[in-house]
Write a protein that holds these residues in place. Structure first.
Motif, PDB file in Angstrom:
ATOM      1  N   VAL A   7       0.658  -1.184   0.176  1.00  0.00           N
ATOM      2  CA  VAL A   7      -0.109   0.060  -0.060  1.00  0.00           C
ATOM      3  C   VAL A   7       0.929   1.299  -0.058  1.00  0.00           C
ATOM      4  CG1 VAL A   7      -1.724   1.532   1.173  1.00  0.00           C
ATOM      5  CG2 VAL A   7      -1.858  -1.190   1.388  1.00  0.00           C
ATOM      6  N   ILE A   8       1.019   1.885  -1.046  1.00  0.00           N
ATOM      7  CA  ILE A   8       1.774   3.215  -1.270  1.00  0.00           C
ATOM      8  C   ILE A   8       0.666   4.547  -1.025  1.00  0.00           C
ATOM      9  CG2 ILE A   8       3.330   4.299  -2.800  1.00  0.00           C
ATOM     10  CD1 ILE A   8       4.121   1.416  -2.011  1.00  0.00           C
ATOM     11  N   GLY A   9       1.312   5.284  -0.386  1.00  0.00           N
ATOM     12  CA  GLY A   9       0.435   6.649  -0.099  1.00  0.00           C
ATOM     13  C   GLY A   9       0.636   7.778  -1.261  1.00  0.00           C
ATOM     14  N   LYS A  10      -0.105   8.664  -1.234  1.00  0.00           N
ATOM     15  CA  LYS A  10      -0.136   9.683  -2.348  1.00  0.00           C
ATOM     16  C   LYS A  10       1.272  10.106  -2.562  1.00  0.00           C
ATOM     17  CE  LYS A  10      -4.297  11.431  -0.293  1.00  0.00           C
ATOM     18  NZ  LYS A  10      -4.967  12.587   0.157  1.00  0.00           N
ATOM     19  N   ASP A  11       2.047  10.361  -1.631  1.00  0.00           N
ATOM     20  CA  ASP A  11       3.527  10.897  -1.924  1.00  0.00           C
ATOM     21  C   ASP A  11       4.381   9.848  -2.298  1.00  0.00           C
ATOM     22  OD1 ASP A  11       3.418   9.797   0.595  1.00  0.00           O
ATOM     23  OD2 ASP A  11       4.188  11.782   1.497  1.00  0.00           O
ATOM     24  N   ASN A  12       3.918   8.569  -2.777  1.00  0.00           N
ATOM     25  CA  ASN A  12       4.595   7.612  -3.048  1.00  0.00           C
ATOM     26  C   ASN A  12       5.610   6.909  -1.870  1.00  0.00           C
ATOM     27  OD1 ASN A  12       3.765   7.288  -5.535  1.00  0.00           O
ATOM     28  ND2 ASN A  12       5.596   8.610  -6.426  1.00  0.00           N
ATOM     29  N   SER A  13       5.188   7.320  -0.466  1.00  0.00           N
ATOM     30  CA  SER A  13       5.817   6.487   0.704  1.00  0.00           C
ATOM     31  C   SER A  13       5.256   5.336   0.953  1.00  0.00           C
ATOM     32  CB  SER A  13       5.828   7.451   1.714  1.00  0.00           C
ATOM     33  OG  SER A  13       4.403   7.626   2.352  1.00  0.00           O
ATOM     34  N   PRO A  14       5.680   3.932   1.303  1.00  0.00           N
ATOM     35  CA  PRO A  14       5.179   2.937   1.662  1.00  0.00           C
ATOM     36  C   PRO A  14       4.389   2.984   3.060  1.00  0.00           C
ATOM     37  CG  PRO A  14       7.575   2.939   2.040  1.00  0.00           C
ATOM     38  CD  PRO A  14       7.207   4.094   1.471  1.00  0.00           C
ATOM     39  N   LEU A  15       3.168   2.787   2.917  1.00  0.00           N
ATOM     40  CA  LEU A  15       2.498   2.562   3.894  1.00  0.00           C
ATOM     41  C   LEU A  15       2.323   1.243   4.545  1.00  0.00           C
ATOM     42  CD1 LEU A  15      -0.668   4.932   2.931  1.00  0.00           C
ATOM     43  CD2 LEU A  15       1.432   5.696   4.107  1.00  0.00           C
ATOM     44  N   TYR A  16       2.523   0.279   3.730  1.00  0.00           N
ATOM     45  CA  TYR A  16       2.490  -1.216   4.294  1.00  0.00           C
ATOM     46  C   TYR A  16       3.053  -1.940   2.952  1.00  0.00           C
ATOM     47  CZ  TYR A  16       0.737  -5.927   5.128  1.00  0.00           C
ATOM     48  OH  TYR A  16       0.832  -7.318   5.482  1.00  0.00           O
ATOM     49  N   ILE A  17       4.073  -2.755   3.339  1.00  0.00           N
ATOM     50  CA  ILE A  17       4.526  -3.722   2.420  1.00  0.00           C
ATOM     51  C   ILE A  17       4.521  -5.122   3.292  1.00  0.00           C
ATOM     52  CG2 ILE A  17       6.657  -4.583   1.261  1.00  0.00           C
ATOM     53  CD1 ILE A  17       7.467  -1.789   0.517  1.00  0.00           C
ATOM     54  N   GLY A  18       3.812  -6.039   2.453  1.00  0.00           N
ATOM     55  CA  GLY A  18       3.774  -7.259   3.277  1.00  0.00           C
ATOM     56  C   GLY A  18       3.870  -8.417   2.398  1.00  0.00           C
ATOM     57  N   GLY A  19       4.894  -9.566   2.850  1.00  0.00           N
ATOM     58  CA  GLY A  19       5.158 -10.698   1.939  1.00  0.00           C
ATOM     59  C   GLY A  19       4.353 -11.930   2.576  1.00  0.00           C
ATOM     60  N   VAL A  20       4.242 -12.786   1.712  1.00  0.00           N
ATOM     61  CA  VAL A  20       3.395 -14.152   2.255  1.00  0.00           C
ATOM     62  C   VAL A  20       4.597 -15.049   2.832  1.00  0.00           C
ATOM     63  CG1 VAL A  20       2.225 -15.668   1.389  1.00  0.00           C
ATOM     64  CG2 VAL A  20       1.809 -13.427   0.574  1.00  0.00           C
ATOM     65  N   GLY A  21       4.299 -15.853   3.510  1.00  0.00           N
ATOM     66  CA  GLY A  21       5.134 -16.775   4.170  1.00  0.00           C
ATOM     67  C   GLY A  21       5.867 -16.239   5.436  1.00  0.00           C
ATOM     68  N   ASN A  22       6.713 -17.317   5.808  1.00  0.00           N
ATOM     69  CA  ASN A  22       7.587 -17.094   6.964  1.00  0.00           C
ATOM     70  C   ASN A  22       9.099 -16.526   6.637  1.00  0.00           C
ATOM     71  OD1 ASN A  22       5.597 -17.967   8.377  1.00  0.00           O
ATOM     72  ND2 ASN A  22       5.994 -20.059   8.494  1.00  0.00           N
ATOM     73  N   ASP A  23       9.455 -16.571   5.464  1.00  0.00           N
ATOM     74  CA  ASP A  23      10.555 -16.178   4.987  1.00  0.00           C
ATOM     75  C   ASP A  23      10.914 -14.506   5.137  1.00  0.00           C
ATOM     76  OD1 ASP A  23      13.190 -16.005   3.910  1.00  0.00           O
ATOM     77  OD2 ASP A  23      12.439 -16.403   1.999  1.00  0.00           O
ATOM     78  N   THR A  24      11.622 -14.105   6.362  1.00  0.00           N
ATOM     79  CA  THR A  24      11.817 -12.822   6.668  1.00  0.00           C
ATOM     80  C   THR A  24      13.249 -12.532   6.395  1.00  0.00           C
ATOM     81  OG1 THR A  24      12.185 -13.526   8.883  1.00  0.00           O
ATOM     82  CG2 THR A  24       9.871 -12.539   8.343  1.00  0.00           C
ATOM     83  N   ASN A  25      13.895 -13.083   5.498  1.00  0.00           N
ATOM     84  CA  ASN A  25      15.376 -12.707   5.172  1.00  0.00           C
ATOM     85  C   ASN A  25      15.449 -11.504   4.467  1.00  0.00           C
ATOM     86  OD1 ASN A  25      17.862 -13.030   4.190  1.00  0.00           O
ATOM     87  ND2 ASN A  25      17.413 -14.943   2.955  1.00  0.00           N
ATOM     88  N   THR A  26      16.220 -10.804   5.206  1.00  0.00           N
ATOM     89  CA  THR A  26      16.656  -9.251   4.712  1.00  0.00           C
ATOM     90  C   THR A  26      17.059  -9.239   3.173  1.00  0.00           C
ATOM     91  OG1 THR A  26      17.918  -9.088   6.618  1.00  0.00           O
ATOM     92  CG2 THR A  26      18.070  -7.414   5.142  1.00  0.00           C
ATOM     93  N   ASP A  27      17.546 -10.105   2.460  1.00  0.00           N
ATOM     94  CA  ASP A  27      17.424  -9.969   1.075  1.00  0.00           C
ATOM     95  C   ASP A  27      16.193 -10.232   0.370  1.00  0.00           C
ATOM     96  OD1 ASP A  27      20.247  -9.884   1.295  1.00  0.00           O
ATOM     97  OD2 ASP A  27      20.636 -12.113   0.947  1.00  0.00           O
ATOM     98  N   ASN A  28      15.357 -10.897   0.876  1.00  0.00           N
ATOM     99  CA  ASN A  28      13.951 -11.077   0.219  1.00  0.00           C
ATOM    100  C   ASN A  28      13.061 -10.001   0.587  1.00  0.00           C
ATOM    101  OD1 ASN A  28      14.256 -13.660  -0.744  1.00  0.00           O
ATOM    102  ND2 ASN A  28      13.884 -14.569   0.766  1.00  0.00           N
TER     103      ASN A  28
END
Length: 155
Positions: A7-28
């Motif tokens: 979800v990206i705001g009016k000023d193109n700032s990220p309001l929410y970025i969510g991935g699916v799954g349990n992979d929370t690796n920094t590279d991903n």
């Protein structure tokens, strides 16, 4: 198969970025953010094209296109397909799917459209919280859980 949603705001700032799954690796996480941010260029270009078409033409067809919030496939790479959706208040929703998995290559446009409409509904419910400040990042665990459930079950 869905990889992430943003979800990206009016000023193109990220309001929410969510991935699916349990992979929370920094590279991903960085690759997800990179995919979302590169989609913004295509999304802005599509919006500019839509705005000039509606300004130059007074036909009913172009007005219908303006009301259609779903922008469709923004672009695809060897491994991902990126879809866009813009709300009336210029909040941008981006859905990234995997094109390498068997289920990801057969995803239909109607399924993506439905998922993004449901995401829009979830976003509207999340920002209706009286404790949420407009323009701030969405930190609701309920919203996060609902988004992940939506992506795992529908796309």
């Amino acid at each position: 198969m869905a990889v992430c949603v943003a979800v990206i705001g009016k000023d193109n700032s990220p309001l929410y970025i969510g991935g699916v799954g349990n992979d929370t690796n920094t590279d991903n996480e960085l690759s997800r953010q990179w995919l979302v941010h590169t989609a913004l260029d295509a999304l802005e270009e599509r919006l500019a094209t839509t705005n000039t078409n509606t300004a130059n033409s007074a036909s009913n067809a172009s007005r219908t296109d303006l009301r259609d919030l779903y922008l469709g496939l923004l672009y695809s790479t060897d491994t991902h397909k990126i879809y866009g959706y813009v709300t009336n208040t210029r909040i941008k929703l981006v859905l990234v799917t995997s094109s390498t998995s068997p289920s990801g290559s057969n995803i239909r446009d109607a399924e993506v459209r439905t998922a993004l409409r449901r995401l829009h509904s979830l976003y509207a419910d999340a920002i209706c919280n009286p404790f949420h400040l407009p323009g701030e990042q969405i930190t609701s665990s309920k919203f996060d859980k609902q988004v992940k459930n939506l992506l795992l079950n529908n796309v």
